[in-house]
Structures are given as C-alpha cells and as structure tokens.
Design a protein around this motif. Structure first.
Motif, PDB file in Angstrom:
ATOM      1  N   ARG A 197       8.936   3.416 -10.492  1.00  0.00           N
ATOM      2  CA  ARG A 197       7.549   3.715 -10.822  1.00  0.00           C
ATOM      3  C   ARG A 197       6.764   4.006  -9.553  1.00  0.00           C
ATOM      4  NH1 ARG A 197       5.172  -0.928 -14.413  1.00  0.00           N
ATOM      5  NH2 ARG A 197       6.228  -2.237 -12.903  1.00  0.00           N
ATOM      6  N   SER A 198       5.605   4.590  -9.730  1.00  0.00           N
ATOM      7  CA  SER A 198       4.745   4.889  -8.592  1.00  0.00           C
ATOM      8  C   SER A 198       3.599   3.888  -8.550  1.00  0.00           C
ATOM      9  CB  SER A 198       4.208   6.317  -8.685  1.00  0.00           C
ATOM     10  OG  SER A 198       3.477   6.512  -9.884  1.00  0.00           O
ATOM     11  N   PHE A 199       3.304   3.415  -7.339  1.00  0.00           N
ATOM     12  CA  PHE A 199       2.275   2.394  -7.140  1.00  0.00           C
ATOM     13  C   PHE A 199       1.277   2.851  -6.086  1.00  0.00           C
ATOM     14  CE2 PHE A 199       6.082   0.244  -8.558  1.00  0.00           C
ATOM     15  CZ  PHE A 199       5.639  -0.737  -9.417  1.00  0.00           C
ATOM     16  N   VAL A 200       0.022   2.474  -6.284  1.00  0.00           N
ATOM     17  CA  VAL A 200      -0.980   2.629  -5.246  1.00  0.00           C
ATOM     18  C   VAL A 200      -1.565   1.251  -4.974  1.00  0.00           C
ATOM     19  CG1 VAL A 200      -2.769   3.275  -6.951  1.00  0.00           C
ATOM     20  CG2 VAL A 200      -3.115   3.754  -4.519  1.00  0.00           C
ATOM     21  N   VAL A 201      -1.557   0.866  -3.714  1.00  0.00           N
ATOM     22  CA  VAL A 201      -2.098  -0.430  -3.298  1.00  0.00           C
ATOM     23  C   VAL A 201      -3.340  -0.164  -2.470  1.00  0.00           C
ATOM     24  CG1 VAL A 201      -1.682  -2.558  -2.025  1.00  0.00           C
ATOM     25  CG2 VAL A 201       0.190  -1.495  -3.322  1.00  0.00           C
ATOM     26  N   ILE A 202      -4.470  -0.669  -2.944  1.00  0.00           N
ATOM     27  CA  ILE A 202      -5.761  -0.443  -2.289  1.00  0.00           C
ATOM     28  C   ILE A 202      -6.191  -1.719  -1.592  1.00  0.00           C
ATOM     29  CG2 ILE A 202      -8.168   0.206  -2.642  1.00  0.00           C
ATOM     30  CD1 ILE A 202      -7.191   1.720  -5.178  1.00  0.00           C
ATOM     31  N   GLY A 203      -6.220  -1.678  -0.278  1.00  0.00           N
ATOM     32  CA  GLY A 203      -6.488  -2.871   0.526  1.00  0.00           C
ATOM     33  C   GLY A 203      -5.193  -3.345   1.148  1.00  0.00           C
ATOM     34  N   LEU A 204      -5.014  -3.069   2.445  1.00  0.00           N
ATOM     35  CA  LEU A 204      -3.733  -3.358   3.107  1.00  0.00           C
ATOM     36  C   LEU A 204      -3.831  -4.532   4.063  1.00  0.00           C
ATOM     37  CD1 LEU A 204      -2.642   0.335   3.817  1.00  0.00           C
ATOM     38  CD2 LEU A 204      -1.910  -1.151   1.936  1.00  0.00           C
ATOM     39  N   GLY A 205      -4.572  -5.558   3.644  1.00  0.00           N
ATOM     40  CA  GLY A 205      -4.621  -6.795   4.416  1.00  0.00           C
ATOM     41  C   GLY A 205      -3.339  -7.586   4.227  1.00  0.00           C
ATOM     42  N   LEU A 240       7.211  -3.590  -2.490  1.00  0.00           N
ATOM     43  CA  LEU A 240       7.429  -2.551  -3.498  1.00  0.00           C
ATOM     44  C   LEU A 240       8.202  -1.379  -2.899  1.00  0.00           C
ATOM     45  CD1 LEU A 240       3.937  -2.503  -5.264  1.00  0.00           C
ATOM     46  CD2 LEU A 240       6.104  -3.230  -6.289  1.00  0.00           C
ATOM     47  N   ALA A 241       7.857  -1.016  -1.678  1.00  0.00           N
ATOM     48  CA  ALA A 241       8.567   0.070  -1.001  1.00  0.00           C
ATOM     49  C   ALA A 241      10.010  -0.321  -0.719  1.00  0.00           C
ATOM     50  CB  ALA A 241       7.841   0.436   0.291  1.00  0.00           C
ATOM     51  N   ARG A 242      10.227  -1.583  -0.353  1.00  0.00           N
ATOM     52  CA  ARG A 242      11.582  -2.064  -0.065  1.00  0.00           C
ATOM     53  C   ARG A 242      12.481  -1.963  -1.301  1.00  0.00           C
ATOM     54  NH1 ARG A 242      14.390  -6.868  -0.113  1.00  0.00           N
ATOM     55  NH2 ARG A 242      12.617  -8.010  -1.003  1.00  0.00           N
ATOM     56  N   PHE A 243      11.867  -2.085  -2.488  1.00  0.00           N
ATOM     57  CA  PHE A 243      12.619  -1.957  -3.735  1.00  0.00           C
ATOM     58  C   PHE A 243      12.899  -0.501  -4.079  1.00  0.00           C
ATOM     59  CE2 PHE A 243      10.403  -6.105  -5.096  1.00  0.00           C
ATOM     60  CZ  PHE A 243      11.424  -6.862  -4.546  1.00  0.00           C
ATOM     61  N   GLY A 244      12.430   0.417  -3.245  1.00  0.00           N
ATOM     62  CA  GLY A 244      12.715   1.828  -3.462  1.00  0.00           C
ATOM     63  C   GLY A 244      11.679   2.584  -4.263  1.00  0.00           C
ATOM     64  N   ASN A 245      10.499   1.979  -4.493  1.00  0.00           N
ATOM     65  CA  ASN A 245       9.456   2.633  -5.266  1.00  0.00           C
ATOM     66  C   ASN A 245       8.632   3.602  -4.414  1.00  0.00           C
ATOM     67  OD1 ASN A 245       9.618   1.104  -7.923  1.00  0.00           O
ATOM     68  ND2 ASN A 245       9.374  -0.589  -6.487  1.00  0.00           N
ATOM     69  N   HIS A 246       7.961   4.515  -5.089  1.00  0.00           N
ATOM     70  CA  HIS A 246       6.991   5.406  -4.443  1.00  0.00           C
ATOM     71  C   HIS A 246       5.690   4.607  -4.300  1.00  0.00           C
ATOM     72  CE1 HIS A 246       5.066   9.426  -3.743  1.00  0.00           C
ATOM     73  NE2 HIS A 246       4.001   8.723  -4.093  1.00  0.00           N
ATOM     74  N   VAL A 247       5.254   4.366  -3.074  1.00  0.00           N
ATOM     75  CA  VAL A 247       4.077   3.516  -2.832  1.00  0.00           C
ATOM     76  C   VAL A 247       3.095   4.236  -1.909  1.00  0.00           C
ATOM     77  CG1 VAL A 247       3.220   1.284  -2.021  1.00  0.00           C
ATOM     78  CG2 VAL A 247       5.508   1.447  -3.031  1.00  0.00           C
ATOM     79  N   LEU A 248       1.866   4.354  -2.391  1.00  0.00           N
ATOM     80  CA  LEU A 248       0.770   4.885  -1.575  1.00  0.00           C
ATOM     81  C   LEU A 248      -0.143   3.721  -1.184  1.00  0.00           C
ATOM     82  CD1 LEU A 248      -1.000   7.226  -0.441  1.00  0.00           C
ATOM     83  CD2 LEU A 248      -2.162   7.249  -2.683  1.00  0.00           C
ATOM     84  N   GLY A 249      -0.389   3.551   0.102  1.00  0.00           N
ATOM     85  CA  GLY A 249      -1.294   2.521   0.591  1.00  0.00           C
ATOM     86  C   GLY A 249      -2.628   3.137   0.987  1.00  0.00           C
ATOM     87  N   VAL A 273      -3.865   1.346   8.160  1.00  0.00           N
ATOM     88  CA  VAL A 273      -3.195   2.522   7.606  1.00  0.00           C
ATOM     89  C   VAL A 273      -2.096   3.010   8.548  1.00  0.00           C
ATOM     90  CG1 VAL A 273      -3.511   4.944   6.969  1.00  0.00           C
ATOM     91  CG2 VAL A 273      -5.168   3.228   6.202  1.00  0.00           C
ATOM     92  N   SER A 274      -2.390   3.027   9.842  1.00  0.00           N
ATOM     93  CA  SER A 274      -1.404   3.472  10.830  1.00  0.00           C
ATOM     94  C   SER A 274      -0.186   2.564  10.850  1.00  0.00           C
ATOM     95  CB  SER A 274      -2.035   3.514  12.222  1.00  0.00           C
ATOM     96  OG  SER A 274      -3.080   4.465  12.272  1.00  0.00           O
ATOM     97  N   GLN A 275      -0.410   1.252  10.723  1.00  0.00           N
ATOM     98  CA  GLN A 275       0.692   0.295  10.748  1.00  0.00           C
ATOM     99  C   GLN A 275       1.625   0.464   9.546  1.00  0.00           C
ATOM    100  OE1 GLN A 275      -1.426  -3.438  10.945  1.00  0.00           O
ATOM    101  NE2 GLN A 275      -1.381  -3.492  13.183  1.00  0.00           N
ATOM    102  N   MET A 276       1.070   0.894   8.409  1.00  0.00           N
ATOM    103  CA  MET A 276       1.848   1.008   7.174  1.00  0.00           C
ATOM    104  C   MET A 276       2.465   2.390   6.979  1.00  0.00           C
ATOM    105  SD  MET A 276       1.871  -1.814   5.407  1.00  0.00           S
ATOM    106  CE  MET A 276       1.042  -3.400   5.388  1.00  0.00           C
ATOM    107  N   THR A 322       5.530   5.393   1.249  1.00  0.00           N
ATOM    108  CA  THR A 322       5.643   6.812   0.934  1.00  0.00           C
ATOM    109  C   THR A 322       4.464   7.584   1.519  1.00  0.00           C
ATOM    110  OG1 THR A 322       6.670   6.136  -1.156  1.00  0.00           O
ATOM    111  CG2 THR A 322       6.018   8.446  -0.948  1.00  0.00           C
ATOM    112  N   GLY A 323       3.305   6.952   1.492  1.00  0.00           N
ATOM    113  CA  GLY A 323       2.108   7.550   2.059  1.00  0.00           C
ATOM    114  C   GLY A 323       1.086   6.482   2.355  1.00  0.00           C
ATOM    115  N   ALA A 324       0.194   6.726   3.298  1.00  0.00           N
ATOM    116  CA  ALA A 324      -0.878   5.786   3.626  1.00  0.00           C
ATOM    117  C   ALA A 324      -2.073   6.608   4.080  1.00  0.00           C
ATOM    118  CB  ALA A 324      -0.438   4.819   4.729  1.00  0.00           C
ATOM    119  N   ILE A 325      -3.221   6.380   3.442  1.00  0.00           N
ATOM    120  CA  ILE A 325      -4.396   7.190   3.733  1.00  0.00           C
ATOM    121  C   ILE A 325      -5.647   6.326   3.874  1.00  0.00           C
ATOM    122  CG2 ILE A 325      -3.497   9.261   2.614  1.00  0.00           C
ATOM    123  CD1 ILE A 325      -5.194   8.591   0.170  1.00  0.00           C
ATOM    124  N   ILE A 326      -6.604   6.855   4.615  1.00  0.00           N
ATOM    125  CA  ILE A 326      -7.926   6.243   4.723  1.00  0.00           C
ATOM    126  C   ILE A 326      -8.792   6.844   3.641  1.00  0.00           C
ATOM    127  CG2 ILE A 326      -9.930   5.910   6.207  1.00  0.00           C
ATOM    128  CD1 ILE A 326      -8.033   6.399   8.610  1.00  0.00           C
TER     129      ILE A 326
END
Length: 220
Positions: free
Chosen positions: A6-14, A24-33, A41-44, A49-53
C-alpha cells in the motif's frame, strides 16, 4: 501470492512520525514523508520513496501533491494542534481512504475523531500503559490490547515449572483464558499438542480479559 503493498503518506517527521515512516519503508511500502522542517525532510529523503516540504494546512497544496491517491495517511504533527486538525480535515476532504492521527491530549483526540480521523492514537499514554503492564508483572514480556477489555499477552514460563505438563497450568479450568500457543525459541507449538512439557523461558501466548490475565500472572 505476494502481498500487495500500500501507499502511505506520513505528515510530521519528528521522532514518532519519522520512526513510523522508516519502518513502513523497511517493509517495502511506498512512503511519502512530509514536514515543514527542511532538515527533517533532508534526513529522510534517501530512506523513503519521497520526502517533501509542504504546508499541509493548505488544501490546494495537498491536492497538487496528489495526496488523494494515497491509501493511508498518518498525521503525526507534534505541538501544532491547529495544524494537526486542519491537516486531518483537508485529508478527509481530499478523500484519502484511511486517516490515522496522533493526538497530544484527550481533547485533541476528540476533535480529531470529529473532523475525520479513522483512528486517533495517544502514543505516550499507550506506551505508558504498555510499560506499566510489564513492570507490574515481570513474567509478562509483551501484550496487545484488543479492546473491550481483552488482551493478548506473552508470558515467560519460570524455571520452577520446567518439566511440568502444559495441562498443569489449568488454563480454561481455573483460569478463564484461552491459550493460543507456546513459543520455544523460534518454534511455535500448538496448544493442543499432547505430551507437551514446559521448559524454562517458554513463552505462553494467552487471550483473555485483563483482570484474569493479571491473576494468572500473579500465581504463575
């Protein structure tokens, strides 16, 4: 057949959101942070799969980022309660199928539930209860709350019971519990296997209501 990812978006990368996103990414999922903090954002970026401001309180910005196409959203915004609420509302308006949200208080919890979150979690309280359960009874290695007072617990068999038959525990007789199985190292033993003798450090998996589980742990 391989399990569909499944595809996941995680909002808030504390600390909380970042950990969930990485797992979630380690399990092989598509994850947008997503976060407003460029450093997070840079650290992730390399692990997801993607990380955006992005300002997720802006519905148009969320729409332009295509968040309505994600299966699950986790709103893990920390101290900004207003941003957490507005983000949850926007995700619901966009039609995201499943929305989880982190709450900072019981009042925050109630509001998030009202504005569209499918599940609201209070990580500190839930972890506090989890740790208290294990501190209260050292035999309990782990447990999962199932709701309505029921839990599944993982209880370590003490050395003094080594060699005793599994039936000696009288589960289902003196104790209103259901035995799901026994873990011996990495081996799973069915609870209906005849002739199973307990060994020290076996892990018993039990289902039942918390008061009865506590009583069983106290006498074990």
């Amino acid at each position: 057949m391989a399990k569909e990812k499944r595809s996941f978006v995680v909002i808030g990368l504390g600390a909380f959101g970042g950990t969930v996103a990485l797992e979630l990414a380690r399990f092989g999922n598509h994850v947008l942070g997503i976060d407003l903090d460029e450093r997070r954002v840079s650290q992730m970026a390399s692990a997801l799969t993607g990380a955006i401001i992005l300002d997720t309180t802006d519905e148009l910005a969320l729409r332009e980022a295509g968040l309505e196409n994600y299966d699950v959203a986790l709103v893990a915004i920390g101290d900004d309660i207003e941003a957490s609420i507005l983000t949850t509302m926007n995700l619901r308006v966009l039609g995201v199928e499943t929305i989880w949200a982190k709450a900072a208080s019981k009042t925050h919890h109630r509001i998030l539930s009202k504005v569209g979150a499918d599940r609201v979690i209070l990580p500190e309280q839930e972890m506090g209860r989890h740790i208290a359960q294990m501190l209260n009874n050292p035999a309990v290695q782990d447990y999962v709350s199932l709701g309505n007072g029921f839990s599944v617990v993982n209880i370590v068999i003490p050395a003094r019971l080594s060699g005793r038959p599994l039936a000696a525990l009288k589960i289902g007789q003196q104790h209103d519990l259901r035995m799901l199985g026994l873990m011996r190292g990495t081996e799973f033993l069915c609870c209906d296997q005849d002739g199973v003798a307990l060994q020290a450090d076996d892990r018993l998996i039990l289902l039942g209501k918390r008061p009865e589980l506590r009583r069983f742990g106290d006498v074990l």
